[in-house]
Design a protein around this motif. Sequence first.
Motif, PDB file in Angstrom:
ATOM      1  N   ALA A   1      67.410   4.279 123.836  1.00 45.25           N
ATOM      2  CA  ALA A   1      67.267   3.450 125.026  1.00 45.25           C
ATOM      3  C   ALA A   1      65.905   2.766 125.059  1.00 45.25           C
ATOM      4  CB  ALA A   1      67.460   4.303 126.286  1.00 45.25           C
ATOM      5  N   THR A   2      64.851   3.463 124.658  1.00 49.55           N
ATOM      6  CA  THR A   2      63.501   2.888 124.659  1.00 49.55           C
ATOM      7  C   THR A   2      63.396   1.738 123.677  1.00 49.55           C
ATOM      8  OG1 THR A   2      62.557   5.041 125.271  1.00 49.55           O
ATOM      9  CG2 THR A   2      61.058   3.415 124.320  1.00 49.55           C
ATOM     10  N   ILE A   3      63.960   1.892 122.488  1.00 46.70           N
ATOM     11  CA  ILE A   3      63.934   0.813 121.491  1.00 46.70           C
ATOM     12  C   ILE A   3      64.685  -0.406 122.005  1.00 46.70           C
ATOM     13  CG2 ILE A   3      64.665   0.131 119.173  1.00 46.70           C
ATOM     14  CD1 ILE A   3      64.302   3.089 118.357  1.00 46.70           C
ATOM     15  N   ALA A   4      65.840  -0.182 122.609  1.00 47.30           N
ATOM     16  CA  ALA A   4      66.633  -1.299 123.115  1.00 47.30           C
ATOM     17  C   ALA A   4      65.890  -2.045 124.228  1.00 47.30           C
ATOM     18  CB  ALA A   4      67.976  -0.790 123.629  1.00 47.30           C
ATOM     19  N   LEU A   5      65.205  -1.327 125.116  1.00 47.55           N
ATOM     20  CA  LEU A   5      64.468  -1.969 126.205  1.00 47.55           C
ATOM     21  C   LEU A   5      63.299  -2.797 125.663  1.00 47.55           C
ATOM     22  CD1 LEU A   5      64.381   0.883 128.878  1.00 47.55           C
ATOM     23  CD2 LEU A   5      65.618  -1.288 129.035  1.00 47.55           C
ATOM     24  N   GLY A   6      62.540  -2.234 124.735  1.00 45.59           N
ATOM     25  CA  GLY A   6      61.425  -2.981 124.162  1.00 45.59           C
ATOM     26  C   GLY A   6      61.888  -4.205 123.413  1.00 45.59           C
ATOM     27  N   ASN A   7      62.998  -4.071 122.702  1.00 50.99           N
ATOM     28  CA  ASN A   7      63.562  -5.189 121.970  1.00 50.99           C
ATOM     29  C   ASN A   7      63.929  -6.343 122.894  1.00 50.99           C
ATOM     30  OD1 ASN A   7      65.021  -6.178 119.351  1.00 50.99           O
ATOM     31  ND2 ASN A   7      66.558  -6.325 120.958  1.00 50.99           N
ATOM     32  N   GLY A   8      64.334  -6.010 124.124  1.00 52.27           N
ATOM     33  CA  GLY A   8      64.727  -7.048 125.078  1.00 52.27           C
ATOM     34  C   GLY A   8      63.613  -8.019 125.391  1.00 52.27           C
ATOM     35  N   LEU A   9      62.383  -7.536 125.443  1.00 51.04           N
ATOM     36  CA  LEU A   9      61.238  -8.417 125.685  1.00 51.04           C
ATOM     37  C   LEU A   9      60.749  -9.076 124.394  1.00 51.04           C
ATOM     38  CD1 LEU A   9      59.141  -6.253 128.170  1.00 51.04           C
ATOM     39  CD2 LEU A   9      60.352  -8.379 128.686  1.00 51.04           C
ATOM     40  N   PHE A  10      60.837  -8.361 123.296  1.00 47.45           N
ATOM     41  CA  PHE A  10      60.251  -8.825 122.038  1.00 47.45           C
ATOM     42  C   PHE A  10      61.076  -9.920 121.372  1.00 47.45           C
ATOM     43  CE2 PHE A  10      59.185  -8.785 117.597  1.00 47.45           C
ATOM     44  CZ  PHE A  10      57.845  -8.451 117.542  1.00 47.45           C
ATOM     45  N   LEU A  11      62.370  -9.685 121.226  1.00 49.20           N
ATOM     46  CA  LEU A  11      63.193 -10.513 120.348  1.00 49.20           C
ATOM     47  C   LEU A  11      63.314 -11.976 120.784  1.00 49.20           C
ATOM     48  CD1 LEU A  11      64.753 -10.104 117.717  1.00 49.20           C
ATOM     49  CD2 LEU A  11      66.798  -9.671 119.063  1.00 49.20           C
TER      50      LEU A  11
ATOM     51  N   ILE B   1      77.690  14.841 114.578  1.00 50.54           N
ATOM     52  CA  ILE B   1      78.527  14.047 115.479  1.00 50.54           C
ATOM     53  C   ILE B   1      79.714  13.516 114.691  1.00 50.54           C
ATOM     54  CG2 ILE B   1      78.609  11.990 116.945  1.00 50.54           C
ATOM     55  CD1 ILE B   1      75.636  12.368 117.490  1.00 50.54           C
ATOM     56  N   HIS B   2      80.923  13.623 115.243  1.00 52.90           N
ATOM     57  CA  HIS B   2      82.124  13.174 114.551  1.00 52.90           C
ATOM     58  C   HIS B   2      82.062  11.666 114.305  1.00 52.90           C
ATOM     59  CE1 HIS B   2      86.449  12.546 113.698  1.00 52.90           C
ATOM     60  NE2 HIS B   2      86.400  13.803 113.291  1.00 52.90           N
ATOM     61  N   GLN B   3      82.735  11.224 113.223  1.00 56.66           N
ATOM     62  CA  GLN B   3      82.630   9.821 112.808  1.00 56.66           C
ATOM     63  C   GLN B   3      82.996   8.833 113.904  1.00 56.66           C
ATOM     64  OE1 GLN B   3      85.616   7.554 111.832  1.00 56.66           O
ATOM     65  NE2 GLN B   3      84.005   6.011 112.071  1.00 56.66           N
ATOM     66  N   GLU B   4      84.142   9.046 114.594  1.00 59.97           N
ATOM     67  CA  GLU B   4      84.545   8.100 115.640  1.00 59.97           C
ATOM     68  C   GLU B   4      83.480   8.001 116.728  1.00 59.97           C
ATOM     69  OE1 GLU B   4      86.539  10.326 114.306  1.00 59.97           O
ATOM     70  OE2 GLU B   4      88.604   9.577 114.111  1.00 59.97           O
ATOM     71  N   HIS B   5      82.943   9.164 117.121  1.00 59.22           N
ATOM     72  CA  HIS B   5      81.912   9.189 118.158  1.00 59.22           C
ATOM     73  C   HIS B   5      80.627   8.531 117.654  1.00 59.22           C
ATOM     74  CE1 HIS B   5      79.515  11.749 121.303  1.00 59.22           C
ATOM     75  NE2 HIS B   5      79.655  10.486 121.670  1.00 59.22           N
ATOM     76  N   ALA B   6      80.265   8.795 116.388  1.00 57.81           N
ATOM     77  CA  ALA B   6      79.053   8.216 115.819  1.00 57.81           C
ATOM     78  C   ALA B   6      79.157   6.691 115.729  1.00 57.81           C
ATOM     79  CB  ALA B   6      78.787   8.811 114.436  1.00 57.81           C
ATOM     80  N   SER B   7      80.331   6.186 115.318  1.00 53.77           N
ATOM     81  CA  SER B   7      80.522   4.732 115.235  1.00 53.77           C
ATOM     82  C   SER B   7      80.423   4.095 116.611  1.00 53.77           C
ATOM     83  CB  SER B   7      81.882   4.413 114.600  1.00 53.77           C
ATOM     84  OG  SER B   7      81.866   4.675 113.219  1.00 53.77           O
ATOM     85  N   LEU B   8      80.965   4.784 117.614  1.00 53.17           N
ATOM     86  CA  LEU B   8      80.910   4.255 118.975  1.00 53.17           C
ATOM     87  C   LEU B   8      79.471   4.244 119.488  1.00 53.17           C
ATOM     88  CD1 LEU B   8      82.941   3.117 120.957  1.00 53.17           C
ATOM     89  CD2 LEU B   8      83.139   5.376 121.980  1.00 53.17           C
ATOM     90  N   ILE B   9      78.718   5.321 119.237  1.00 50.06           N
ATOM     91  CA  ILE B   9      77.306   5.364 119.645  1.00 50.06           C
ATOM     92  C   ILE B   9      76.527   4.255 118.960  1.00 50.06           C
ATOM     93  CG2 ILE B   9      75.170   6.710 119.517  1.00 50.06           C
ATOM     94  CD1 ILE B   9      76.890   9.236 119.786  1.00 50.06           C
ATOM     95  N   TYR B  10      76.781   4.087 117.665  1.00 51.00           N
ATOM     96  CA  TYR B  10      76.111   3.021 116.911  1.00 51.00           C
ATOM     97  C   TYR B  10      76.409   1.656 117.523  1.00 51.00           C
ATOM     98  CZ  TYR B  10      74.902  -0.095 113.061  1.00 51.00           C
ATOM     99  OH  TYR B  10      74.359  -1.097 112.309  1.00 51.00           O
ATOM    100  N   GLY B  11      77.688   1.421 117.842  1.00 44.18           N
ATOM    101  CA  GLY B  11      78.067   0.134 118.417  1.00 44.18           C
ATOM    102  C   GLY B  11      77.439  -0.104 119.777  1.00 44.18           C
ATOM    103  N   VAL B  12      77.418   0.916 120.627  1.00 49.38           N
ATOM    104  CA  VAL B  12      76.835   0.772 121.962  1.00 49.38           C
ATOM    105  C   VAL B  12      75.331   0.528 121.867  1.00 49.38           C
ATOM    106  CG1 VAL B  12      76.349   1.969 124.134  1.00 49.38           C
ATOM    107  CG2 VAL B  12      78.623   2.107 123.117  1.00 49.38           C
ATOM    108  N   TYR B  13      74.652   1.291 120.988  1.00 49.64           N
ATOM    109  CA  TYR B  13      73.213   1.079 120.810  1.00 49.64           C
ATOM    110  C   TYR B  13      72.926  -0.340 120.315  1.00 49.64           C
ATOM    111  CZ  TYR B  13      68.913   0.780 118.145  1.00 49.64           C
ATOM    112  OH  TYR B  13      67.728   0.338 117.622  1.00 49.64           O
ATOM    113  N   ALA B  14      73.628  -0.754 119.247  1.00 54.58           N
ATOM    114  CA  ALA B  14      73.408  -2.096 118.708  1.00 54.58           C
ATOM    115  C   ALA B  14      73.748  -3.158 119.741  1.00 54.58           C
ATOM    116  CB  ALA B  14      74.242  -2.287 117.443  1.00 54.58           C
ATOM    117  N   ALA B  15      74.753  -2.891 120.578  1.00 54.96           N
ATOM    118  CA  ALA B  15      75.119  -3.841 121.627  1.00 54.96           C
ATOM    119  C   ALA B  15      73.974  -4.021 122.616  1.00 54.96           C
ATOM    120  CB  ALA B  15      76.377  -3.353 122.350  1.00 54.96           C
ATOM    121  N   PHE B  16      73.366  -2.927 123.040  1.00 56.88           N
ATOM    122  CA  PHE B  16      72.279  -3.030 124.015  1.00 56.88           C
ATOM    123  C   PHE B  16      71.008  -3.615 123.405  1.00 56.88           C
ATOM    124  CE2 PHE B  16      74.987  -0.537 126.724  1.00 56.88           C
ATOM    125  CZ  PHE B  16      74.653  -1.015 127.992  1.00 56.88           C
ATOM    126  N   VAL B  17      70.873  -3.519 122.084  1.00 54.97           N
ATOM    127  CA  VAL B  17      69.775  -4.212 121.406  1.00 54.97           C
ATOM    128  C   VAL B  17      69.894  -5.722 121.628  1.00 54.97           C
ATOM    129  CG1 VAL B  17      68.929  -4.852 119.107  1.00 54.97           C
ATOM    130  CG2 VAL B  17      69.250  -2.454 119.693  1.00 54.97           C
TER     131      VAL B  17
END
Length: 440
Positions: free
Chosen positions: A113-123, A51-67
Amino acid sequence: MSEVDNPPRERTWFGHPPGLTILFLTEMWEMFSFFGMRALLVYYMTKRLDIHQEHASLIYGVYAAFVYFTPVFGGVVADRWLGKRKAVIIGGVTMALGHFMMASEALFYPALATIALGNGLFLPTLASQIEGLYREGDPRSKSAYNVYYVGVNLGAFIAPLICGSLGEAYGWHWGFTAAGIGMLISLVIYLRGSRYLPPETVRIDTRQSASKPVDRETFRRLAFLVGVAAIVVVFRGAYEQVGNTIALWADEGVNRHVTASWSIPMTWFQSLDSLVVFTATPLLLARWTRLAKRGIETPWLLKMAFGAATVGLSYLLLAGVAAWAETHGARANWAWLAGWFVLMTLGELYILPVGLGLFGRMAPEGFRATSIAIWFFAGFFGNLLAGALGTLWSPLTHGWFFVLIGCVAGIAATLLYALGLRMGHVEKRENTGLATMLSR
């Protein structure tokens, strides 16, 4: 000594209620799983999935955001329906499943997505149990969140060393599997130690909410917390570069050779943040305690402003190092990156654990998990901002990119300082300002 003389509820482990140790260890292993996966994520996307760097950074940011986004709803669900214990268990099982799913490339996006959903209840539900361990007025409660934050960072320190090493040496999937095992250990500790945790309070249902409307004081506190969270969004835009562009710079722009035959694994640098946290926290707490005994106590918001300013300064210093290296066509020595982590983390200690404590102590009764969720919600927009800023990593030189990030942290410091001064005036005029509320 009779049971009456020494009731179980008065037992202490390391000077605090036993429940704090249980929460400490539970969160430590949960953070092991989270940061173990995070240490590998950008490298896995760019090196394995192409995955290209710009796309990878964006995916990382979106995932961390939903966490950080899912805890907003998870906190409400725990407060009103599930209860804290069930929320932690369901969230932990879901997160463990997500980590194991990461071992399959085909399940990459569903796993995130599964990690982010579980984190929502746990954290939020785990952290919201801290305040219930202490009686009202117990001075130990003021340091409880800093102790808890050490647990967070102990897990985050170990994770890149184990998961990162497994991923780099034997394959990324081995690192993700180790993260899933860490999550299972977290669940076992919580279940075995649940008898030491606060009993469940009566949850708020729809009829109770209708008969007991939110009063003015509750609304005022929640509105204030939302305002602080909005400023923290800006700060996180800079801070959350640690697992994103800083990780990329460790690979691309840093000479990691220590000897002719051995170089530092790139994932190991992400352990430095946590190493500084749990070594420097006792020193900071001792200093703040000494100052408090002398009647010198810096308002919480001004501490947070100082922390954001320190993080901003660290990025500006890193910008100078990166610019010099680029000008000379060389890579920066690894010691500069290690030094940056030390300075940046010292600033972090003045804002993130302090802010978590502020939200925990100001939380209105019956809205504690929701209030903690607001704090984590700042991470949602903050990580979206960090991901968007990360897309500028390739178009800009490294030096100018770090200047930009330093300015972002400086803006957050200015806003926190201004709000801190304003709250000080309110406190003097009405005697009901922030410090009065926090001392209750």
